[in-house]
Design an enzyme around this catalytic site. Structure first.
Site, PDB file in Angstrom:
ATOM      1  N   SER A 130       0.844  -1.200   0.000  1.00 19.87           N
ATOM      2  CA  SER A 130       0.000   0.000   0.000  1.00 19.87           C
ATOM      3  C   SER A 130       0.873   1.242   0.000  1.00 19.87           C
ATOM      4  O   SER A 130       1.990   1.226   0.523  1.00 19.87           O
ATOM      5  CB  SER A 130      -0.880   0.024   1.251  1.00 19.87           C
ATOM      6  N   TYR A 186      -1.901  -0.509  11.076  1.00 19.08           N
ATOM      7  CA  TYR A 186      -2.079  -0.908   9.665  1.00 19.08           C
ATOM      8  C   TYR A 186      -0.962  -0.323   8.800  1.00 19.08           C
ATOM      9  O   TYR A 186      -0.334  -1.031   8.013  1.00 19.08           O
ATOM     10  CB  TYR A 186      -3.444  -0.452   9.136  1.00 19.08           C
TER      11      TYR A 186
HETATM   12  N1  LIG Z   1      -9.057  -0.448  -0.131  1.00 20.75           N
HETATM   13  C1  LIG Z   1      -7.989   0.310   0.019  1.00 20.75           C
HETATM   14  O1  LIG Z   1      -8.094   1.547   0.121  1.00 20.75           O
HETATM   15  C2  LIG Z   1      -6.605  -0.317   0.035  1.00 20.75           C
HETATM   16  C3  LIG Z   1      -5.497   0.518  -0.202  1.00 20.75           C
HETATM   17  C4  LIG Z   1      -4.229  -0.041  -0.201  1.00 20.75           C
HETATM   18  C5  LIG Z   1      -4.063  -1.387   0.034  1.00 20.75           C
HETATM   19  N2  LIG Z   1      -5.151  -2.175   0.277  1.00 20.75           N
HETATM   20  C6  LIG Z   1      -4.924  -3.614   0.538  1.00 20.75           C
HETATM   21  O2  LIG Z   1      -5.595  -4.355  -0.455  1.00 20.75           O
HETATM   22  C7  LIG Z   1      -5.821  -5.665   0.046  1.00 20.75           C
HETATM   23  C8  LIG Z   1      -7.252  -6.046  -0.286  1.00 20.75           C
HETATM   24  O3  LIG Z   1      -8.138  -5.215   0.434  1.00 20.75           O
HETATM   25  P1  LIG Z   1      -9.473  -4.613  -0.193  1.00 20.75           P
HETATM   26  O4  LIG Z   1      -9.330  -3.161  -0.257  1.00 20.75           O
HETATM   27  O5  LIG Z   1      -9.831  -5.344  -1.421  1.00 20.75           O
HETATM   28  O6  LIG Z   1     -10.506  -4.889   0.989  1.00 20.75           O
HETATM   29  P2  LIG Z   1     -11.674  -5.944   1.164  1.00 20.75           P
HETATM   30  O7  LIG Z   1     -12.728  -5.755   0.140  1.00 20.75           O
HETATM   31  O8  LIG Z   1     -12.046  -5.854   2.613  1.00 20.75           O
HETATM   32  O9  LIG Z   1     -10.963  -7.352   0.882  1.00 20.75           O
HETATM   33  C9  LIG Z   1     -10.069  -7.915   1.810  1.00 20.75           C
HETATM   34  C10 LIG Z   1      -9.948  -9.380   1.521  1.00 20.75           C
HETATM   35  O10 LIG Z   1      -8.994  -9.961   2.439  1.00 20.75           O
HETATM   36  C11 LIG Z   1      -9.614 -11.033   3.124  1.00 20.75           C
HETATM   37  N3  LIG Z   1      -9.105 -11.165   4.473  1.00 20.75           N
HETATM   38  C12 LIG Z   1      -8.906 -10.187   5.387  1.00 20.75           C
HETATM   39  N4  LIG Z   1      -8.447 -10.717   6.525  1.00 20.75           N
HETATM   40  C13 LIG Z   1      -8.350 -12.063   6.317  1.00 20.75           C
HETATM   41  C14 LIG Z   1      -7.941 -13.156   7.115  1.00 20.75           C
HETATM   42  N5  LIG Z   1      -7.523 -13.006   8.378  1.00 20.75           N
HETATM   43  N6  LIG Z   1      -7.975 -14.403   6.579  1.00 20.75           N
HETATM   44  C15 LIG Z   1      -8.411 -14.585   5.308  1.00 20.75           C
HETATM   45  N7  LIG Z   1      -8.811 -13.591   4.512  1.00 20.75           N
HETATM   46  C16 LIG Z   1      -8.768 -12.351   5.023  1.00 20.75           C
HETATM   47  C17 LIG Z   1     -11.092 -10.685   3.114  1.00 20.75           C
HETATM   48  O11 LIG Z   1     -11.851 -11.851   3.296  1.00 20.75           O
HETATM   49  P3  LIG Z   1     -13.135 -11.831   4.273  1.00 20.75           P
HETATM   50  O12 LIG Z   1     -14.012 -10.709   3.809  1.00 20.75           O
HETATM   51  O13 LIG Z   1     -13.666 -13.181   4.092  1.00 20.75           O
HETATM   52  O14 LIG Z   1     -12.554 -11.561   5.633  1.00 20.75           O
HETATM   53  C18 LIG Z   1     -11.272 -10.111   1.731  1.00 20.75           C
HETATM   54  O15 LIG Z   1     -11.402 -11.139   0.784  1.00 20.75           O
HETATM   55  C19 LIG Z   1      -5.501  -5.631   1.525  1.00 20.75           C
HETATM   56  O16 LIG Z   1      -4.225  -6.188   1.738  1.00 20.75           O
HETATM   57  C20 LIG Z   1      -5.486  -4.140   1.837  1.00 20.75           C
HETATM   58  O17 LIG Z   1      -4.652  -3.848   2.941  1.00 20.75           O
HETATM   59  C21 LIG Z   1      -6.422  -1.668   0.266  1.00 20.75           C
END
Ligand SMILES: NC(=O)c1ccc[n+]([C@@H]2O[C@H](COP(=O)([O-])OP(=O)(O)OC[C@H]3O[C@@H](n4cnc5c(N)ncnc54)[C@H](OP(=O)(O)O)[C@@H]3O)[C@@H](O)[C@H]2O)c1
Length: 259
Positions: free
Chosen positions: A136, A149
């Site tokens: 990120s 985080y």
């Molecule tokens: N959205 C942003 O602004 C942003 C920015 C920079 C980086 N990111 C990174 O992008 C990645 C994906 O996030 P997203 O934005 O797509 O959010 P999201 O829609 O909440 O997706 C997160 C995914 O990770 C899974 N997950 C989380 N904790 C877990 C655990 N303990 N065991 C297994 N699965 C787990 C969730 O599964 P469940 O729903 O089943 O828990 C979901 O499939 C993350 O690493 C996040 O830090 C996001």
């Protein structure tokens, strides 16, 4: 056994990971998709591309969850690993429960490394493989009101670059995708919907996923999605941590959004 290549994608139940899994399926990869909630609907959508899809429900903050996920490959070589599962946690550090912030570290750092190491050993032994890790731009910013985080993503960003270098002559490539604020479940799950960043306009997860997937296919070491995010990463290189922490406070302090 299928002659298609195999991709393992974590965090595939929603957001960026779900979009990456779609791209992998469209490119003809069989898939093992993982999250800690049910994946039945998204697995069916992926299989419509004519590939085999296995879904695994596993809490990837635990060694047992990671082992269950790896067991799903049944010894079949993994050609692409997308280590994307992760989550945030808003509010001040003193207001966070130990179990909450430990789960961030256990998922984003420990679980990610527990998954990466055995898969990378296997890839390095075969002399081929591609790995996409979701870091990120938060890793470049001291994250007031999301301190654990941002620290976890600073670890991931740095770690990805380091192992990419260690493996540079191995035939295995490591790509770190660095998104900025993206329109997923992330901010709701982190309890940040009342913050300025939680309410801001965000990037489309499909666009972010494509940026990462394409960079991985090209074997790039790192890719920041979007011009605004690139500018923020550049700016973080000249600002002090105290300055980025103050900037982050304005975006992430509880109640900083419009009520
Ligand atoms: N959205 C942003 O602004 C942003 C920015 C920079 C980086 N990111 C990174 O992008 C990645 C994906 O996030 P997203 O934005 O797509 O959010 P999201 O829609 O909440 O997706 C997160 C995914 O990770 C899974 N997950 C989380 N904790 C877990 C655990 N303990 N065991 C297994 N699965 C787990 C969730 O599964 P469940 O729903 O089943 O828990 C979901 O499939 C993350 O690493 C996040 O830090 C996001």
């Amino acid at each position: 056994m299928s002659e298609r290549k195999l991709a393992l994608v974590t965090g595939a139940s929603s957001g960026i990971g779900r979009e990456i899994a779609q791209l992998a399926a469209a490119d003809g990869y069989d898939l093992i998709v993982a999250a800690d909630e049910t994946l039945v609907d998204s697995a069916a959508g992926l299989a419509a591309n004519g590939v085999d899809v296995e879904s695994v429900e596993a809490d990837l903050s635990t060694a047992a969850g990671v082992e269950r996920l790896l067991a799903a490959a049944s010894g079949r070589p993994i050609d692409v690993l997308v280590a994307n599962a992760g989550h945030g946690l808003g509010r001040g550090f003193l207001d966070q429960d130990v179990a909450e912030w430990r789960h961030v570290i256990d998922t984003n750092i420990t679980g990610t490394l527990l998954l990466l190491q055995p898969v990378l050993k296997q890839m390095a032994a075969r002399g081929q493989g591609k790995v996409l890790i979701t870091g990120s731009i938060a890793g470049h910013l001291a994250g007031s009101f999301q301190a654990v985080y941002n620290g976890s993503k600073a670890f991931v960003d740095s770690f990805a670059a380091a192992i990419g270098n260690e493996l540079k002559d191995s035939g295995v490539t490591i790509t770190c995708l660095k998104p900025g604020p993206t329109d997923t479940n992330f901010f709701a799950r982190a309890g940040m919907l009342d913050t300025k960043v939680g309410q801001s306009e965000k990037d489309d997860p499909a666009d972010v996923a494509k940026t990462g997937w394409d960079a991985m296919k090209d074997g790039e070491h790192v890719v920041v999605h979007g011009l605004k995010n690139k500018a923020q990463v550049l700016a973080s290189g000249v600002l002090s941590e105290a300055q980025t922490a103050e900037m982050h406070r304005k975006q992430a302090e509880p109640g900083s959004g419009q009520s």
